[in-house]
Design an enzyme around this catalytic site. Structure first.
Site, PDB file in Angstrom:
ATOM      1  NE  ARG A   1      -9.882  -1.926  -3.346  1.00 19.66           N
ATOM      2  CZ  ARG A   1      -9.434  -1.670  -2.109  1.00 19.66           C
ATOM      3  NH1 ARG A   1      -8.287  -2.193  -1.737  1.00 19.66           N
ATOM      4  NH2 ARG A   1     -10.080  -0.583  -1.486  1.00 19.66           N
TER       5      ARG A   1
ATOM      6  CE1 TYR B   1      -9.535   3.322   6.800  1.00 15.78           C
ATOM      7  CE2 TYR B   1      -8.481   4.170   8.797  1.00 15.78           C
ATOM      8  CZ  TYR B   1      -8.499   3.743   7.453  1.00 15.78           C
ATOM      9  OH  TYR B   1      -7.295   4.005   6.797  1.00 15.78           O
ATOM     10  CE  LYS B   2      -8.160   0.183   4.877  1.00 17.61           C
ATOM     11  NZ  LYS B   2      -7.027   0.112   4.632  1.00 17.61           N
TER      12      LYS B   2
ATOM     13  CG  PHE C   1      -2.134   0.878   1.295  1.00 16.21           C
ATOM     14  CD1 PHE C   1      -3.196   0.783   0.634  1.00 16.21           C
ATOM     15  CD2 PHE C   1      -1.757   2.063   2.124  1.00 16.21           C
ATOM     16  CE1 PHE C   1      -4.234   1.595   0.627  1.00 16.21           C
ATOM     17  CE2 PHE C   1      -3.068   2.947   2.085  1.00 16.21           C
ATOM     18  CZ  PHE C   1      -4.198   2.822   1.410  1.00 16.21           C
TER      19      PHE C   1
ATOM     20  CG  ASP D   1      -0.517  -2.625   6.785  1.00 19.51           C
ATOM     21  OD1 ASP D   1      -1.522  -2.765   7.121  1.00 19.51           O
ATOM     22  OD2 ASP D   1      -0.138  -1.450   6.248  1.00 19.51           O
TER      23      ASP D   1
HETATM   24  C1  LIG Z   1      -5.962   1.210   4.630  1.00 21.10           C
HETATM   25  C2  LIG Z   1      -4.636   1.131   4.858  1.00 21.10           C
HETATM   26  C3  LIG Z   1      -3.959   1.744   5.438  1.00 21.10           C
HETATM   27  C4  LIG Z   1      -4.358   2.984   6.165  1.00 21.10           C
HETATM   28  O1  LIG Z   1      -3.443   3.773   6.776  1.00 21.10           O
HETATM   29  P1  LIG Z   1      -4.048   5.210   7.515  1.00 21.10           P
HETATM   30  O2  LIG Z   1      -2.869   5.614   8.351  1.00 21.10           O
HETATM   31  O3  LIG Z   1      -4.955   4.690   8.507  1.00 21.10           O
HETATM   32  O4  LIG Z   1      -4.545   6.001   6.571  1.00 21.10           O
HETATM   33  C5  LIG Z   1      -2.424   1.461   5.563  1.00 21.10           C
HETATM   34  N1  LIG Z   1      -2.061   0.288   4.912  1.00 21.10           N
HETATM   35  C6  LIG Z   1      -2.620  -0.592   4.381  1.00 21.10           C
HETATM   36  C7  LIG Z   1      -2.139  -1.738   3.698  1.00 21.10           C
HETATM   37  C8  LIG Z   1      -3.960  -0.173   4.307  1.00 21.10           C
HETATM   38  O5  LIG Z   1      -4.927  -1.155   3.571  1.00 21.10           O
END
Ligand SMILES: *Cc1c(COP(=O)(O)O)cnc(C)c1O
Length: 424
Positions: A384, A230-231, A126, A205
């Protein structure tokens, strides 16, 4: 590929032991939400919690609520997240964003292993994960290098391709447990083992895996992980993230950001910093009480449903999606951009199509009287479909595929402009 009737699909919903969990969320009529991997739905319990915490705890009790409710709130949530990810509760810190937790943990690992000058990641990670890493190296470890394991198909990274770049000068390996585009699920235990043999520390992660696949951090001998709430966990927009550090690693790592909440005894108000010995050392300042409190509703739904049960249903649903894809979508120019093998697939499916962006728009805002369908879009042309087994039915999966088919068959996407919206 075998045809499957809507009747058979409805039967699966009728026999689904998790079907009633949908009622624990706020649901809109005529909307199929398949974006739970970006922002999970609102649990009804979270509405009650938000009223309590705002009106009663803040409104009436004011600062007394710190002792009555708030000071222990992060630990209370940590205990629940620990159950979901298979860790001890004293190994989880809840707070800050995923990016910030990545920063703290990667920095701490690089600082611990100063003699090792490489960090391994892959080409499927990401963006924020790359940015955090590059920023740390540029500002603090300018002679270190990032090495990216190559993916041969853009969907998965074979263990053998990772092995090619893993060596005893790797300070850390940092990867997404489930990759955000293709939904590739890494074999966590094998990667941890590979790293351990070279003295490298893996920072996982879990943003796209937690809440949808069992993570089993202790069992898989994970040392460090960060994750988003939040996901799939339905914690609410921008909800605080979490950080896992194994008991063994806690004493070795130092938080690069010192603050009073990471102090051994914050309320002594000592002018000198003395780090807390445990996981609390990773706290930075005062907890975000409102967003922490609201998170609990989503965690409770997961604990009641059981992560193994959710995974079982998610597997059946993504398998159904792929079966229907082969029958109805492949002939129309859609390509499957997720692993076919269920063992290495998370709970979202990516579909490529040259008209992906406009198809996505047509799903979200149909100009016919079809249901609204909300997936998300990732450039250059991927749709997605995030399947959340807590509130998506088998019939939802069927309807999404049928809409994807209809939009291309009737060239409905031509009614939409190519112009990109800010958040996709
Ligand atoms: C959604 C997501 C993030 C989000 O990071 P934030 O600091 O909450 O913006 C980070 N890494 C991955 C792999 C994600 O899917």
């Amino acid at each position: 590929m075998k045809e499957i009737s809507l009747q058979e699909i409805k039967k699966r919903d009728a026999n689904d032991a998790l079907a009633s969990f949908k009622n624990r969320f706020v649901n809109e009529e005529n909307l199929i939400y398949v974006d739970g991997n970006s922002l999970g739905k609102l649990p009804k319990e979270s509405i009650e919690i938000s009223k309590q915490v705002v009106e009663q705890q803040w409104g009436s009790r004011l600062i007394r609520s710190w002792n009555e409710h708030w000071i222990d709130l992060p630990q209370k949530l940590a205990a629940k997240i620990a159950k979901i990810v298979g860790a001890h509760e004293d190994e989880i810190f809840v707070g800050d964003s995923t990016s910030l937790n990545l920063y703290k943990s990667l920095f701490a690992v690089l600082n611990l292993q100063k003699d090792k000058t490489e960090v391994v990641t892959d080409t499927l990670n990401f963006p924020t994960d790359y940015y955090v890493l590059d920023g740390i190296l540029k500002q603090h470890f300018p002679n270190h290098k990032v090495i990216k394991a190559e993916s041969s198909d853009g969907l998965i990274t074979e263990l053998s391709d990772l092995e090619k770049v893993v060596s005893d000068i790797n300070a850390s390996i940092t990867l997404s447990h489930v990759t955000y585009k293709s939904g590739y699920l890494y074999p966590m235990k094998e990667v941890n083992k590979l790293a351990k043999a070279k003295g490298s520390i893996v920072v996982w992660d879990l943003s796209h895996s937690v809440g949808s696949v069992p993570v089993n951090l202790n069992e898989n001998k994970a040392e460090i992980a960060v994750g988003c709430t939040y996901k799939y966990l339905n914690g609410g927009p921008g909800a605080p993230a979490f950080l896992y550090v194994s008991r063994e690693m806690q004493s070795k790592l130092e938080n690069p950001i010192w603050s009073w909440f990471g102090h051994e005894s914050p309320f002594k108000f000592s002018p000198e910093f003395k780090s807390h010995p445990g996981i609390q050392k990773f706290a930075i300042g005062t907890p975000h009480v409102l967003s922490l409190a609201i998170m609990e509703g989503g965690l409770n739904v997961h604990l009641d449903a059981g992560i193994e049960n959710l995974r079982e249903k998610s597997i059946q649903q993504t398998e159904l999606f792929i079966q229907l894809f082969e029958l109805h979508l492949k002939p129309l120019g859609y390509e499957l951009a997720s692993p076919k093998d269920v063992e290495i697939r998370g709970s979202h499916i990516s579909l490529g199509h040259p008209e992906g962006y406009r198809i996505n728009r047509a799903l979200i805002a149909p100009k016919s009287n079809s249901k609204e369908i909300i997936p998300d879009f990732r450039p250059p042309h991927f749709i997605r479909i995030g399947i959340a087994p807590l509130y998506n039915s088998f019939e939802d999966v069927y309807e999404v595929v049928m809409r994807l088919k209809e939009i291309v068959l009737n060239k409905e996407f031509e009614l939409y402009s190519q112009e990109r919206l800010t958040v996709t």
